[in-house]
Scaffold this motif. Sequence first.
Motif, PDB file in Angstrom:
ATOM      1  N   MET A  68       0.826  -1.203   0.000  1.00 15.34           N
ATOM      2  CA  MET A  68       0.000   0.000   0.000  1.00 15.34           C
ATOM      3  C   MET A  68       0.863   1.257   0.000  1.00 15.34           C
ATOM      4  O   MET A  68       0.529   2.244  -0.663  1.00 15.34           O
ATOM      5  CB  MET A  68      -0.973  -0.031   1.169  1.00 15.34           C
ATOM      6  CG  MET A  68      -2.019  -1.135   1.020  1.00 15.34           C
ATOM      7  SD  MET A  68      -3.128  -1.261   2.412  1.00 15.34           S
ATOM      8  CE  MET A  68      -4.123   0.185   2.179  1.00 15.34           C
ATOM      9  N   ASP A  69       1.982   1.232   0.726  1.00 15.07           N
ATOM     10  CA  ASP A  69       2.913   2.364   0.708  1.00 15.07           C
ATOM     11  C   ASP A  69       3.494   2.569  -0.690  1.00 15.07           C
ATOM     12  O   ASP A  69       3.606   3.700  -1.166  1.00 15.07           O
ATOM     13  CB  ASP A  69       4.042   2.158   1.725  1.00 15.07           C
ATOM     14  CG  ASP A  69       3.571   2.277   3.162  1.00 15.07           C
ATOM     15  OD1 ASP A  69       2.455   2.803   3.396  1.00 15.07           O
ATOM     16  OD2 ASP A  69       4.318   1.828   4.060  1.00 15.07           O
ATOM     17  N   GLN A  70       3.854   1.463  -1.367  1.00 16.75           N
ATOM     18  CA  GLN A  70       4.377   1.560  -2.731  1.00 16.75           C
ATOM     19  C   GLN A  70       3.322   2.122  -3.675  1.00 16.75           C
ATOM     20  O   GLN A  70       3.619   2.958  -4.527  1.00 16.75           O
ATOM     21  CB  GLN A  70       4.839   0.194  -3.227  1.00 16.75           C
ATOM     22  CG  GLN A  70       6.086  -0.325  -2.550  1.00 16.75           C
ATOM     23  CD  GLN A  70       6.415  -1.756  -2.976  1.00 16.75           C
ATOM     24  OE1 GLN A  70       5.665  -2.399  -3.711  1.00 16.75           O
ATOM     25  NE2 GLN A  70       7.536  -2.255  -2.485  1.00 16.75           N
ATOM     26  N   LEU A  71       2.095   1.668  -3.513  1.00 15.47           N
ATOM     27  CA  LEU A  71       1.009   2.165  -4.352  1.00 15.47           C
ATOM     28  C   LEU A  71       0.808   3.658  -4.138  1.00 15.47           C
ATOM     29  O   LEU A  71       0.639   4.419  -5.098  1.00 15.47           O
ATOM     30  CB  LEU A  71      -0.284   1.403  -4.052  1.00 15.47           C
ATOM     31  CG  LEU A  71      -1.524   1.836  -4.823  1.00 15.47           C
ATOM     32  CD1 LEU A  71      -1.313   1.663  -6.324  1.00 15.47           C
ATOM     33  CD2 LEU A  71      -2.733   1.050  -4.357  1.00 15.47           C
ATOM     34  N   GLU A  72       0.847   4.096  -2.880  1.00 14.11           N
ATOM     35  CA  GLU A  72       0.696   5.518  -2.586  1.00 14.11           C
ATOM     36  C   GLU A  72       1.812   6.332  -3.237  1.00 14.11           C
ATOM     37  O   GLU A  72       1.556   7.382  -3.829  1.00 14.11           O
ATOM     38  CB  GLU A  72       0.696   5.746  -1.080  1.00 14.11           C
ATOM     39  CG  GLU A  72       0.495   7.206  -0.702  1.00 14.11           C
ATOM     40  CD  GLU A  72       0.508   7.434   0.799  1.00 14.11           C
ATOM     41  OE1 GLU A  72       0.301   8.588   1.200  1.00 14.11           O
ATOM     42  OE2 GLU A  72       0.721   6.472   1.559  1.00 14.11           O
ATOM     43  N   GLU A  73       3.052   5.840  -3.172  1.00 11.58           N
ATOM     44  CA  GLU A  73       4.172   6.535  -3.790  1.00 11.58           C
ATOM     45  C   GLU A  73       3.986   6.633  -5.303  1.00 11.58           C
ATOM     46  O   GLU A  73       4.210   7.685  -5.903  1.00 11.58           O
ATOM     47  CB  GLU A  73       5.493   5.818  -3.474  1.00 11.58           C
ATOM     48  CG  GLU A  73       5.935   5.939  -2.037  1.00 11.58           C
ATOM     49  CD  GLU A  73       7.141   5.057  -1.724  1.00 11.58           C
ATOM     50  OE1 GLU A  73       7.761   4.506  -2.668  1.00 11.58           O
ATOM     51  OE2 GLU A  73       7.463   4.919  -0.536  1.00 11.58           O
ATOM     52  N   GLN A  74       3.574   5.533  -5.921  1.00 13.29           N
ATOM     53  CA  GLN A  74       3.383   5.526  -7.372  1.00 13.29           C
ATOM     54  C   GLN A  74       2.231   6.438  -7.783  1.00 13.29           C
ATOM     55  O   GLN A  74       2.321   7.154  -8.790  1.00 13.29           O
ATOM     56  CB  GLN A  74       3.149   4.102  -7.867  1.00 13.29           C
ATOM     57  CG  GLN A  74       4.386   3.240  -7.767  1.00 13.29           C
ATOM     58  CD  GLN A  74       4.150   1.816  -8.231  1.00 13.29           C
ATOM     59  OE1 GLN A  74       3.066   1.462  -8.704  1.00 13.29           O
ATOM     60  NE2 GLN A  74       5.166   0.979  -8.086  1.00 13.29           N
ATOM     61  N   LEU A  75       1.148   6.430  -7.016  1.00 11.41           N
ATOM     62  CA  LEU A  75       0.017   7.309  -7.343  1.00 11.41           C
ATOM     63  C   LEU A  75       0.387   8.779  -7.164  1.00 11.41           C
ATOM     64  O   LEU A  75      -0.036   9.630  -7.949  1.00 11.41           O
ATOM     65  CB  LEU A  75      -1.197   6.959  -6.486  1.00 11.41           C
ATOM     66  CG  LEU A  75      -1.925   5.678  -6.870  1.00 11.41           C
ATOM     67  CD1 LEU A  75      -2.983   5.344  -5.836  1.00 11.41           C
ATOM     68  CD2 LEU A  75      -2.535   5.791  -8.257  1.00 11.41           C
ATOM     69  N   THR A  76       1.184   9.087  -6.136  1.00 11.63           N
ATOM     70  CA  THR A  76       1.622  10.462  -5.925  1.00 11.63           C
ATOM     71  C   THR A  76       2.472  10.931  -7.103  1.00 11.63           C
ATOM     72  O   THR A  76       2.279  12.032  -7.618  1.00 11.63           O
ATOM     73  CB  THR A  76       2.409  10.582  -4.600  1.00 11.63           C
ATOM     74  OG1 THR A  76       1.546  10.196  -3.533  1.00 11.63           O
ATOM     75  CG2 THR A  76       2.902  11.998  -4.372  1.00 11.63           C
ATOM     76  N   ALA A  77       3.406  10.087  -7.538  1.00 11.67           N
ATOM     77  CA  ALA A  77       4.245  10.431  -8.694  1.00 11.67           C
ATOM     78  C   ALA A  77       3.388  10.585  -9.951  1.00 11.67           C
ATOM     79  O   ALA A  77       3.578  11.523 -10.733  1.00 11.67           O
ATOM     80  CB  ALA A  77       5.317   9.363  -8.901  1.00 11.67           C
TER      81      ALA A  77
END
Length: 121
Positions: A68-77
């Motif tokens: 979920m943290d990785q997904l949040e980072e990718q969505l932010t980018a």
Amino acid sequence: MRRPKAAAVRGSCSCGWRGHSYPIDWDTVKHDRLDELDFSGPYDDWCEHIRAVEHQTMPLPAELTQLMDQLEEQLTALAEQAPAAALKAVGRPPTRRRPKSCRPRRSARPSESAPAKHAPA
């Protein structure tokens, strides 16, 4: 005739929680500018409510938290590069595929009520 003004603000949550009411001093707000209101009290109340709820719930498995943290980072980018694509990603409905535990079990024999399958001619 002037429109009515709120007497107070308070935090709220979709779970039904409502925070303390904080009176609004309209004499300090110029030209009815809502962006000049102080929302720190309701926001702090809401943050405390969220912390309390998180404390009462079961923790997620570490692997899922990392994903979920990785997904949040990718969505932010993605939101910085292509905002419309990010909105599409977060608004995407869940996959139609059900987990194995939710799929109906198939019996060894076809059900008598089920229509027979015919081979193509």
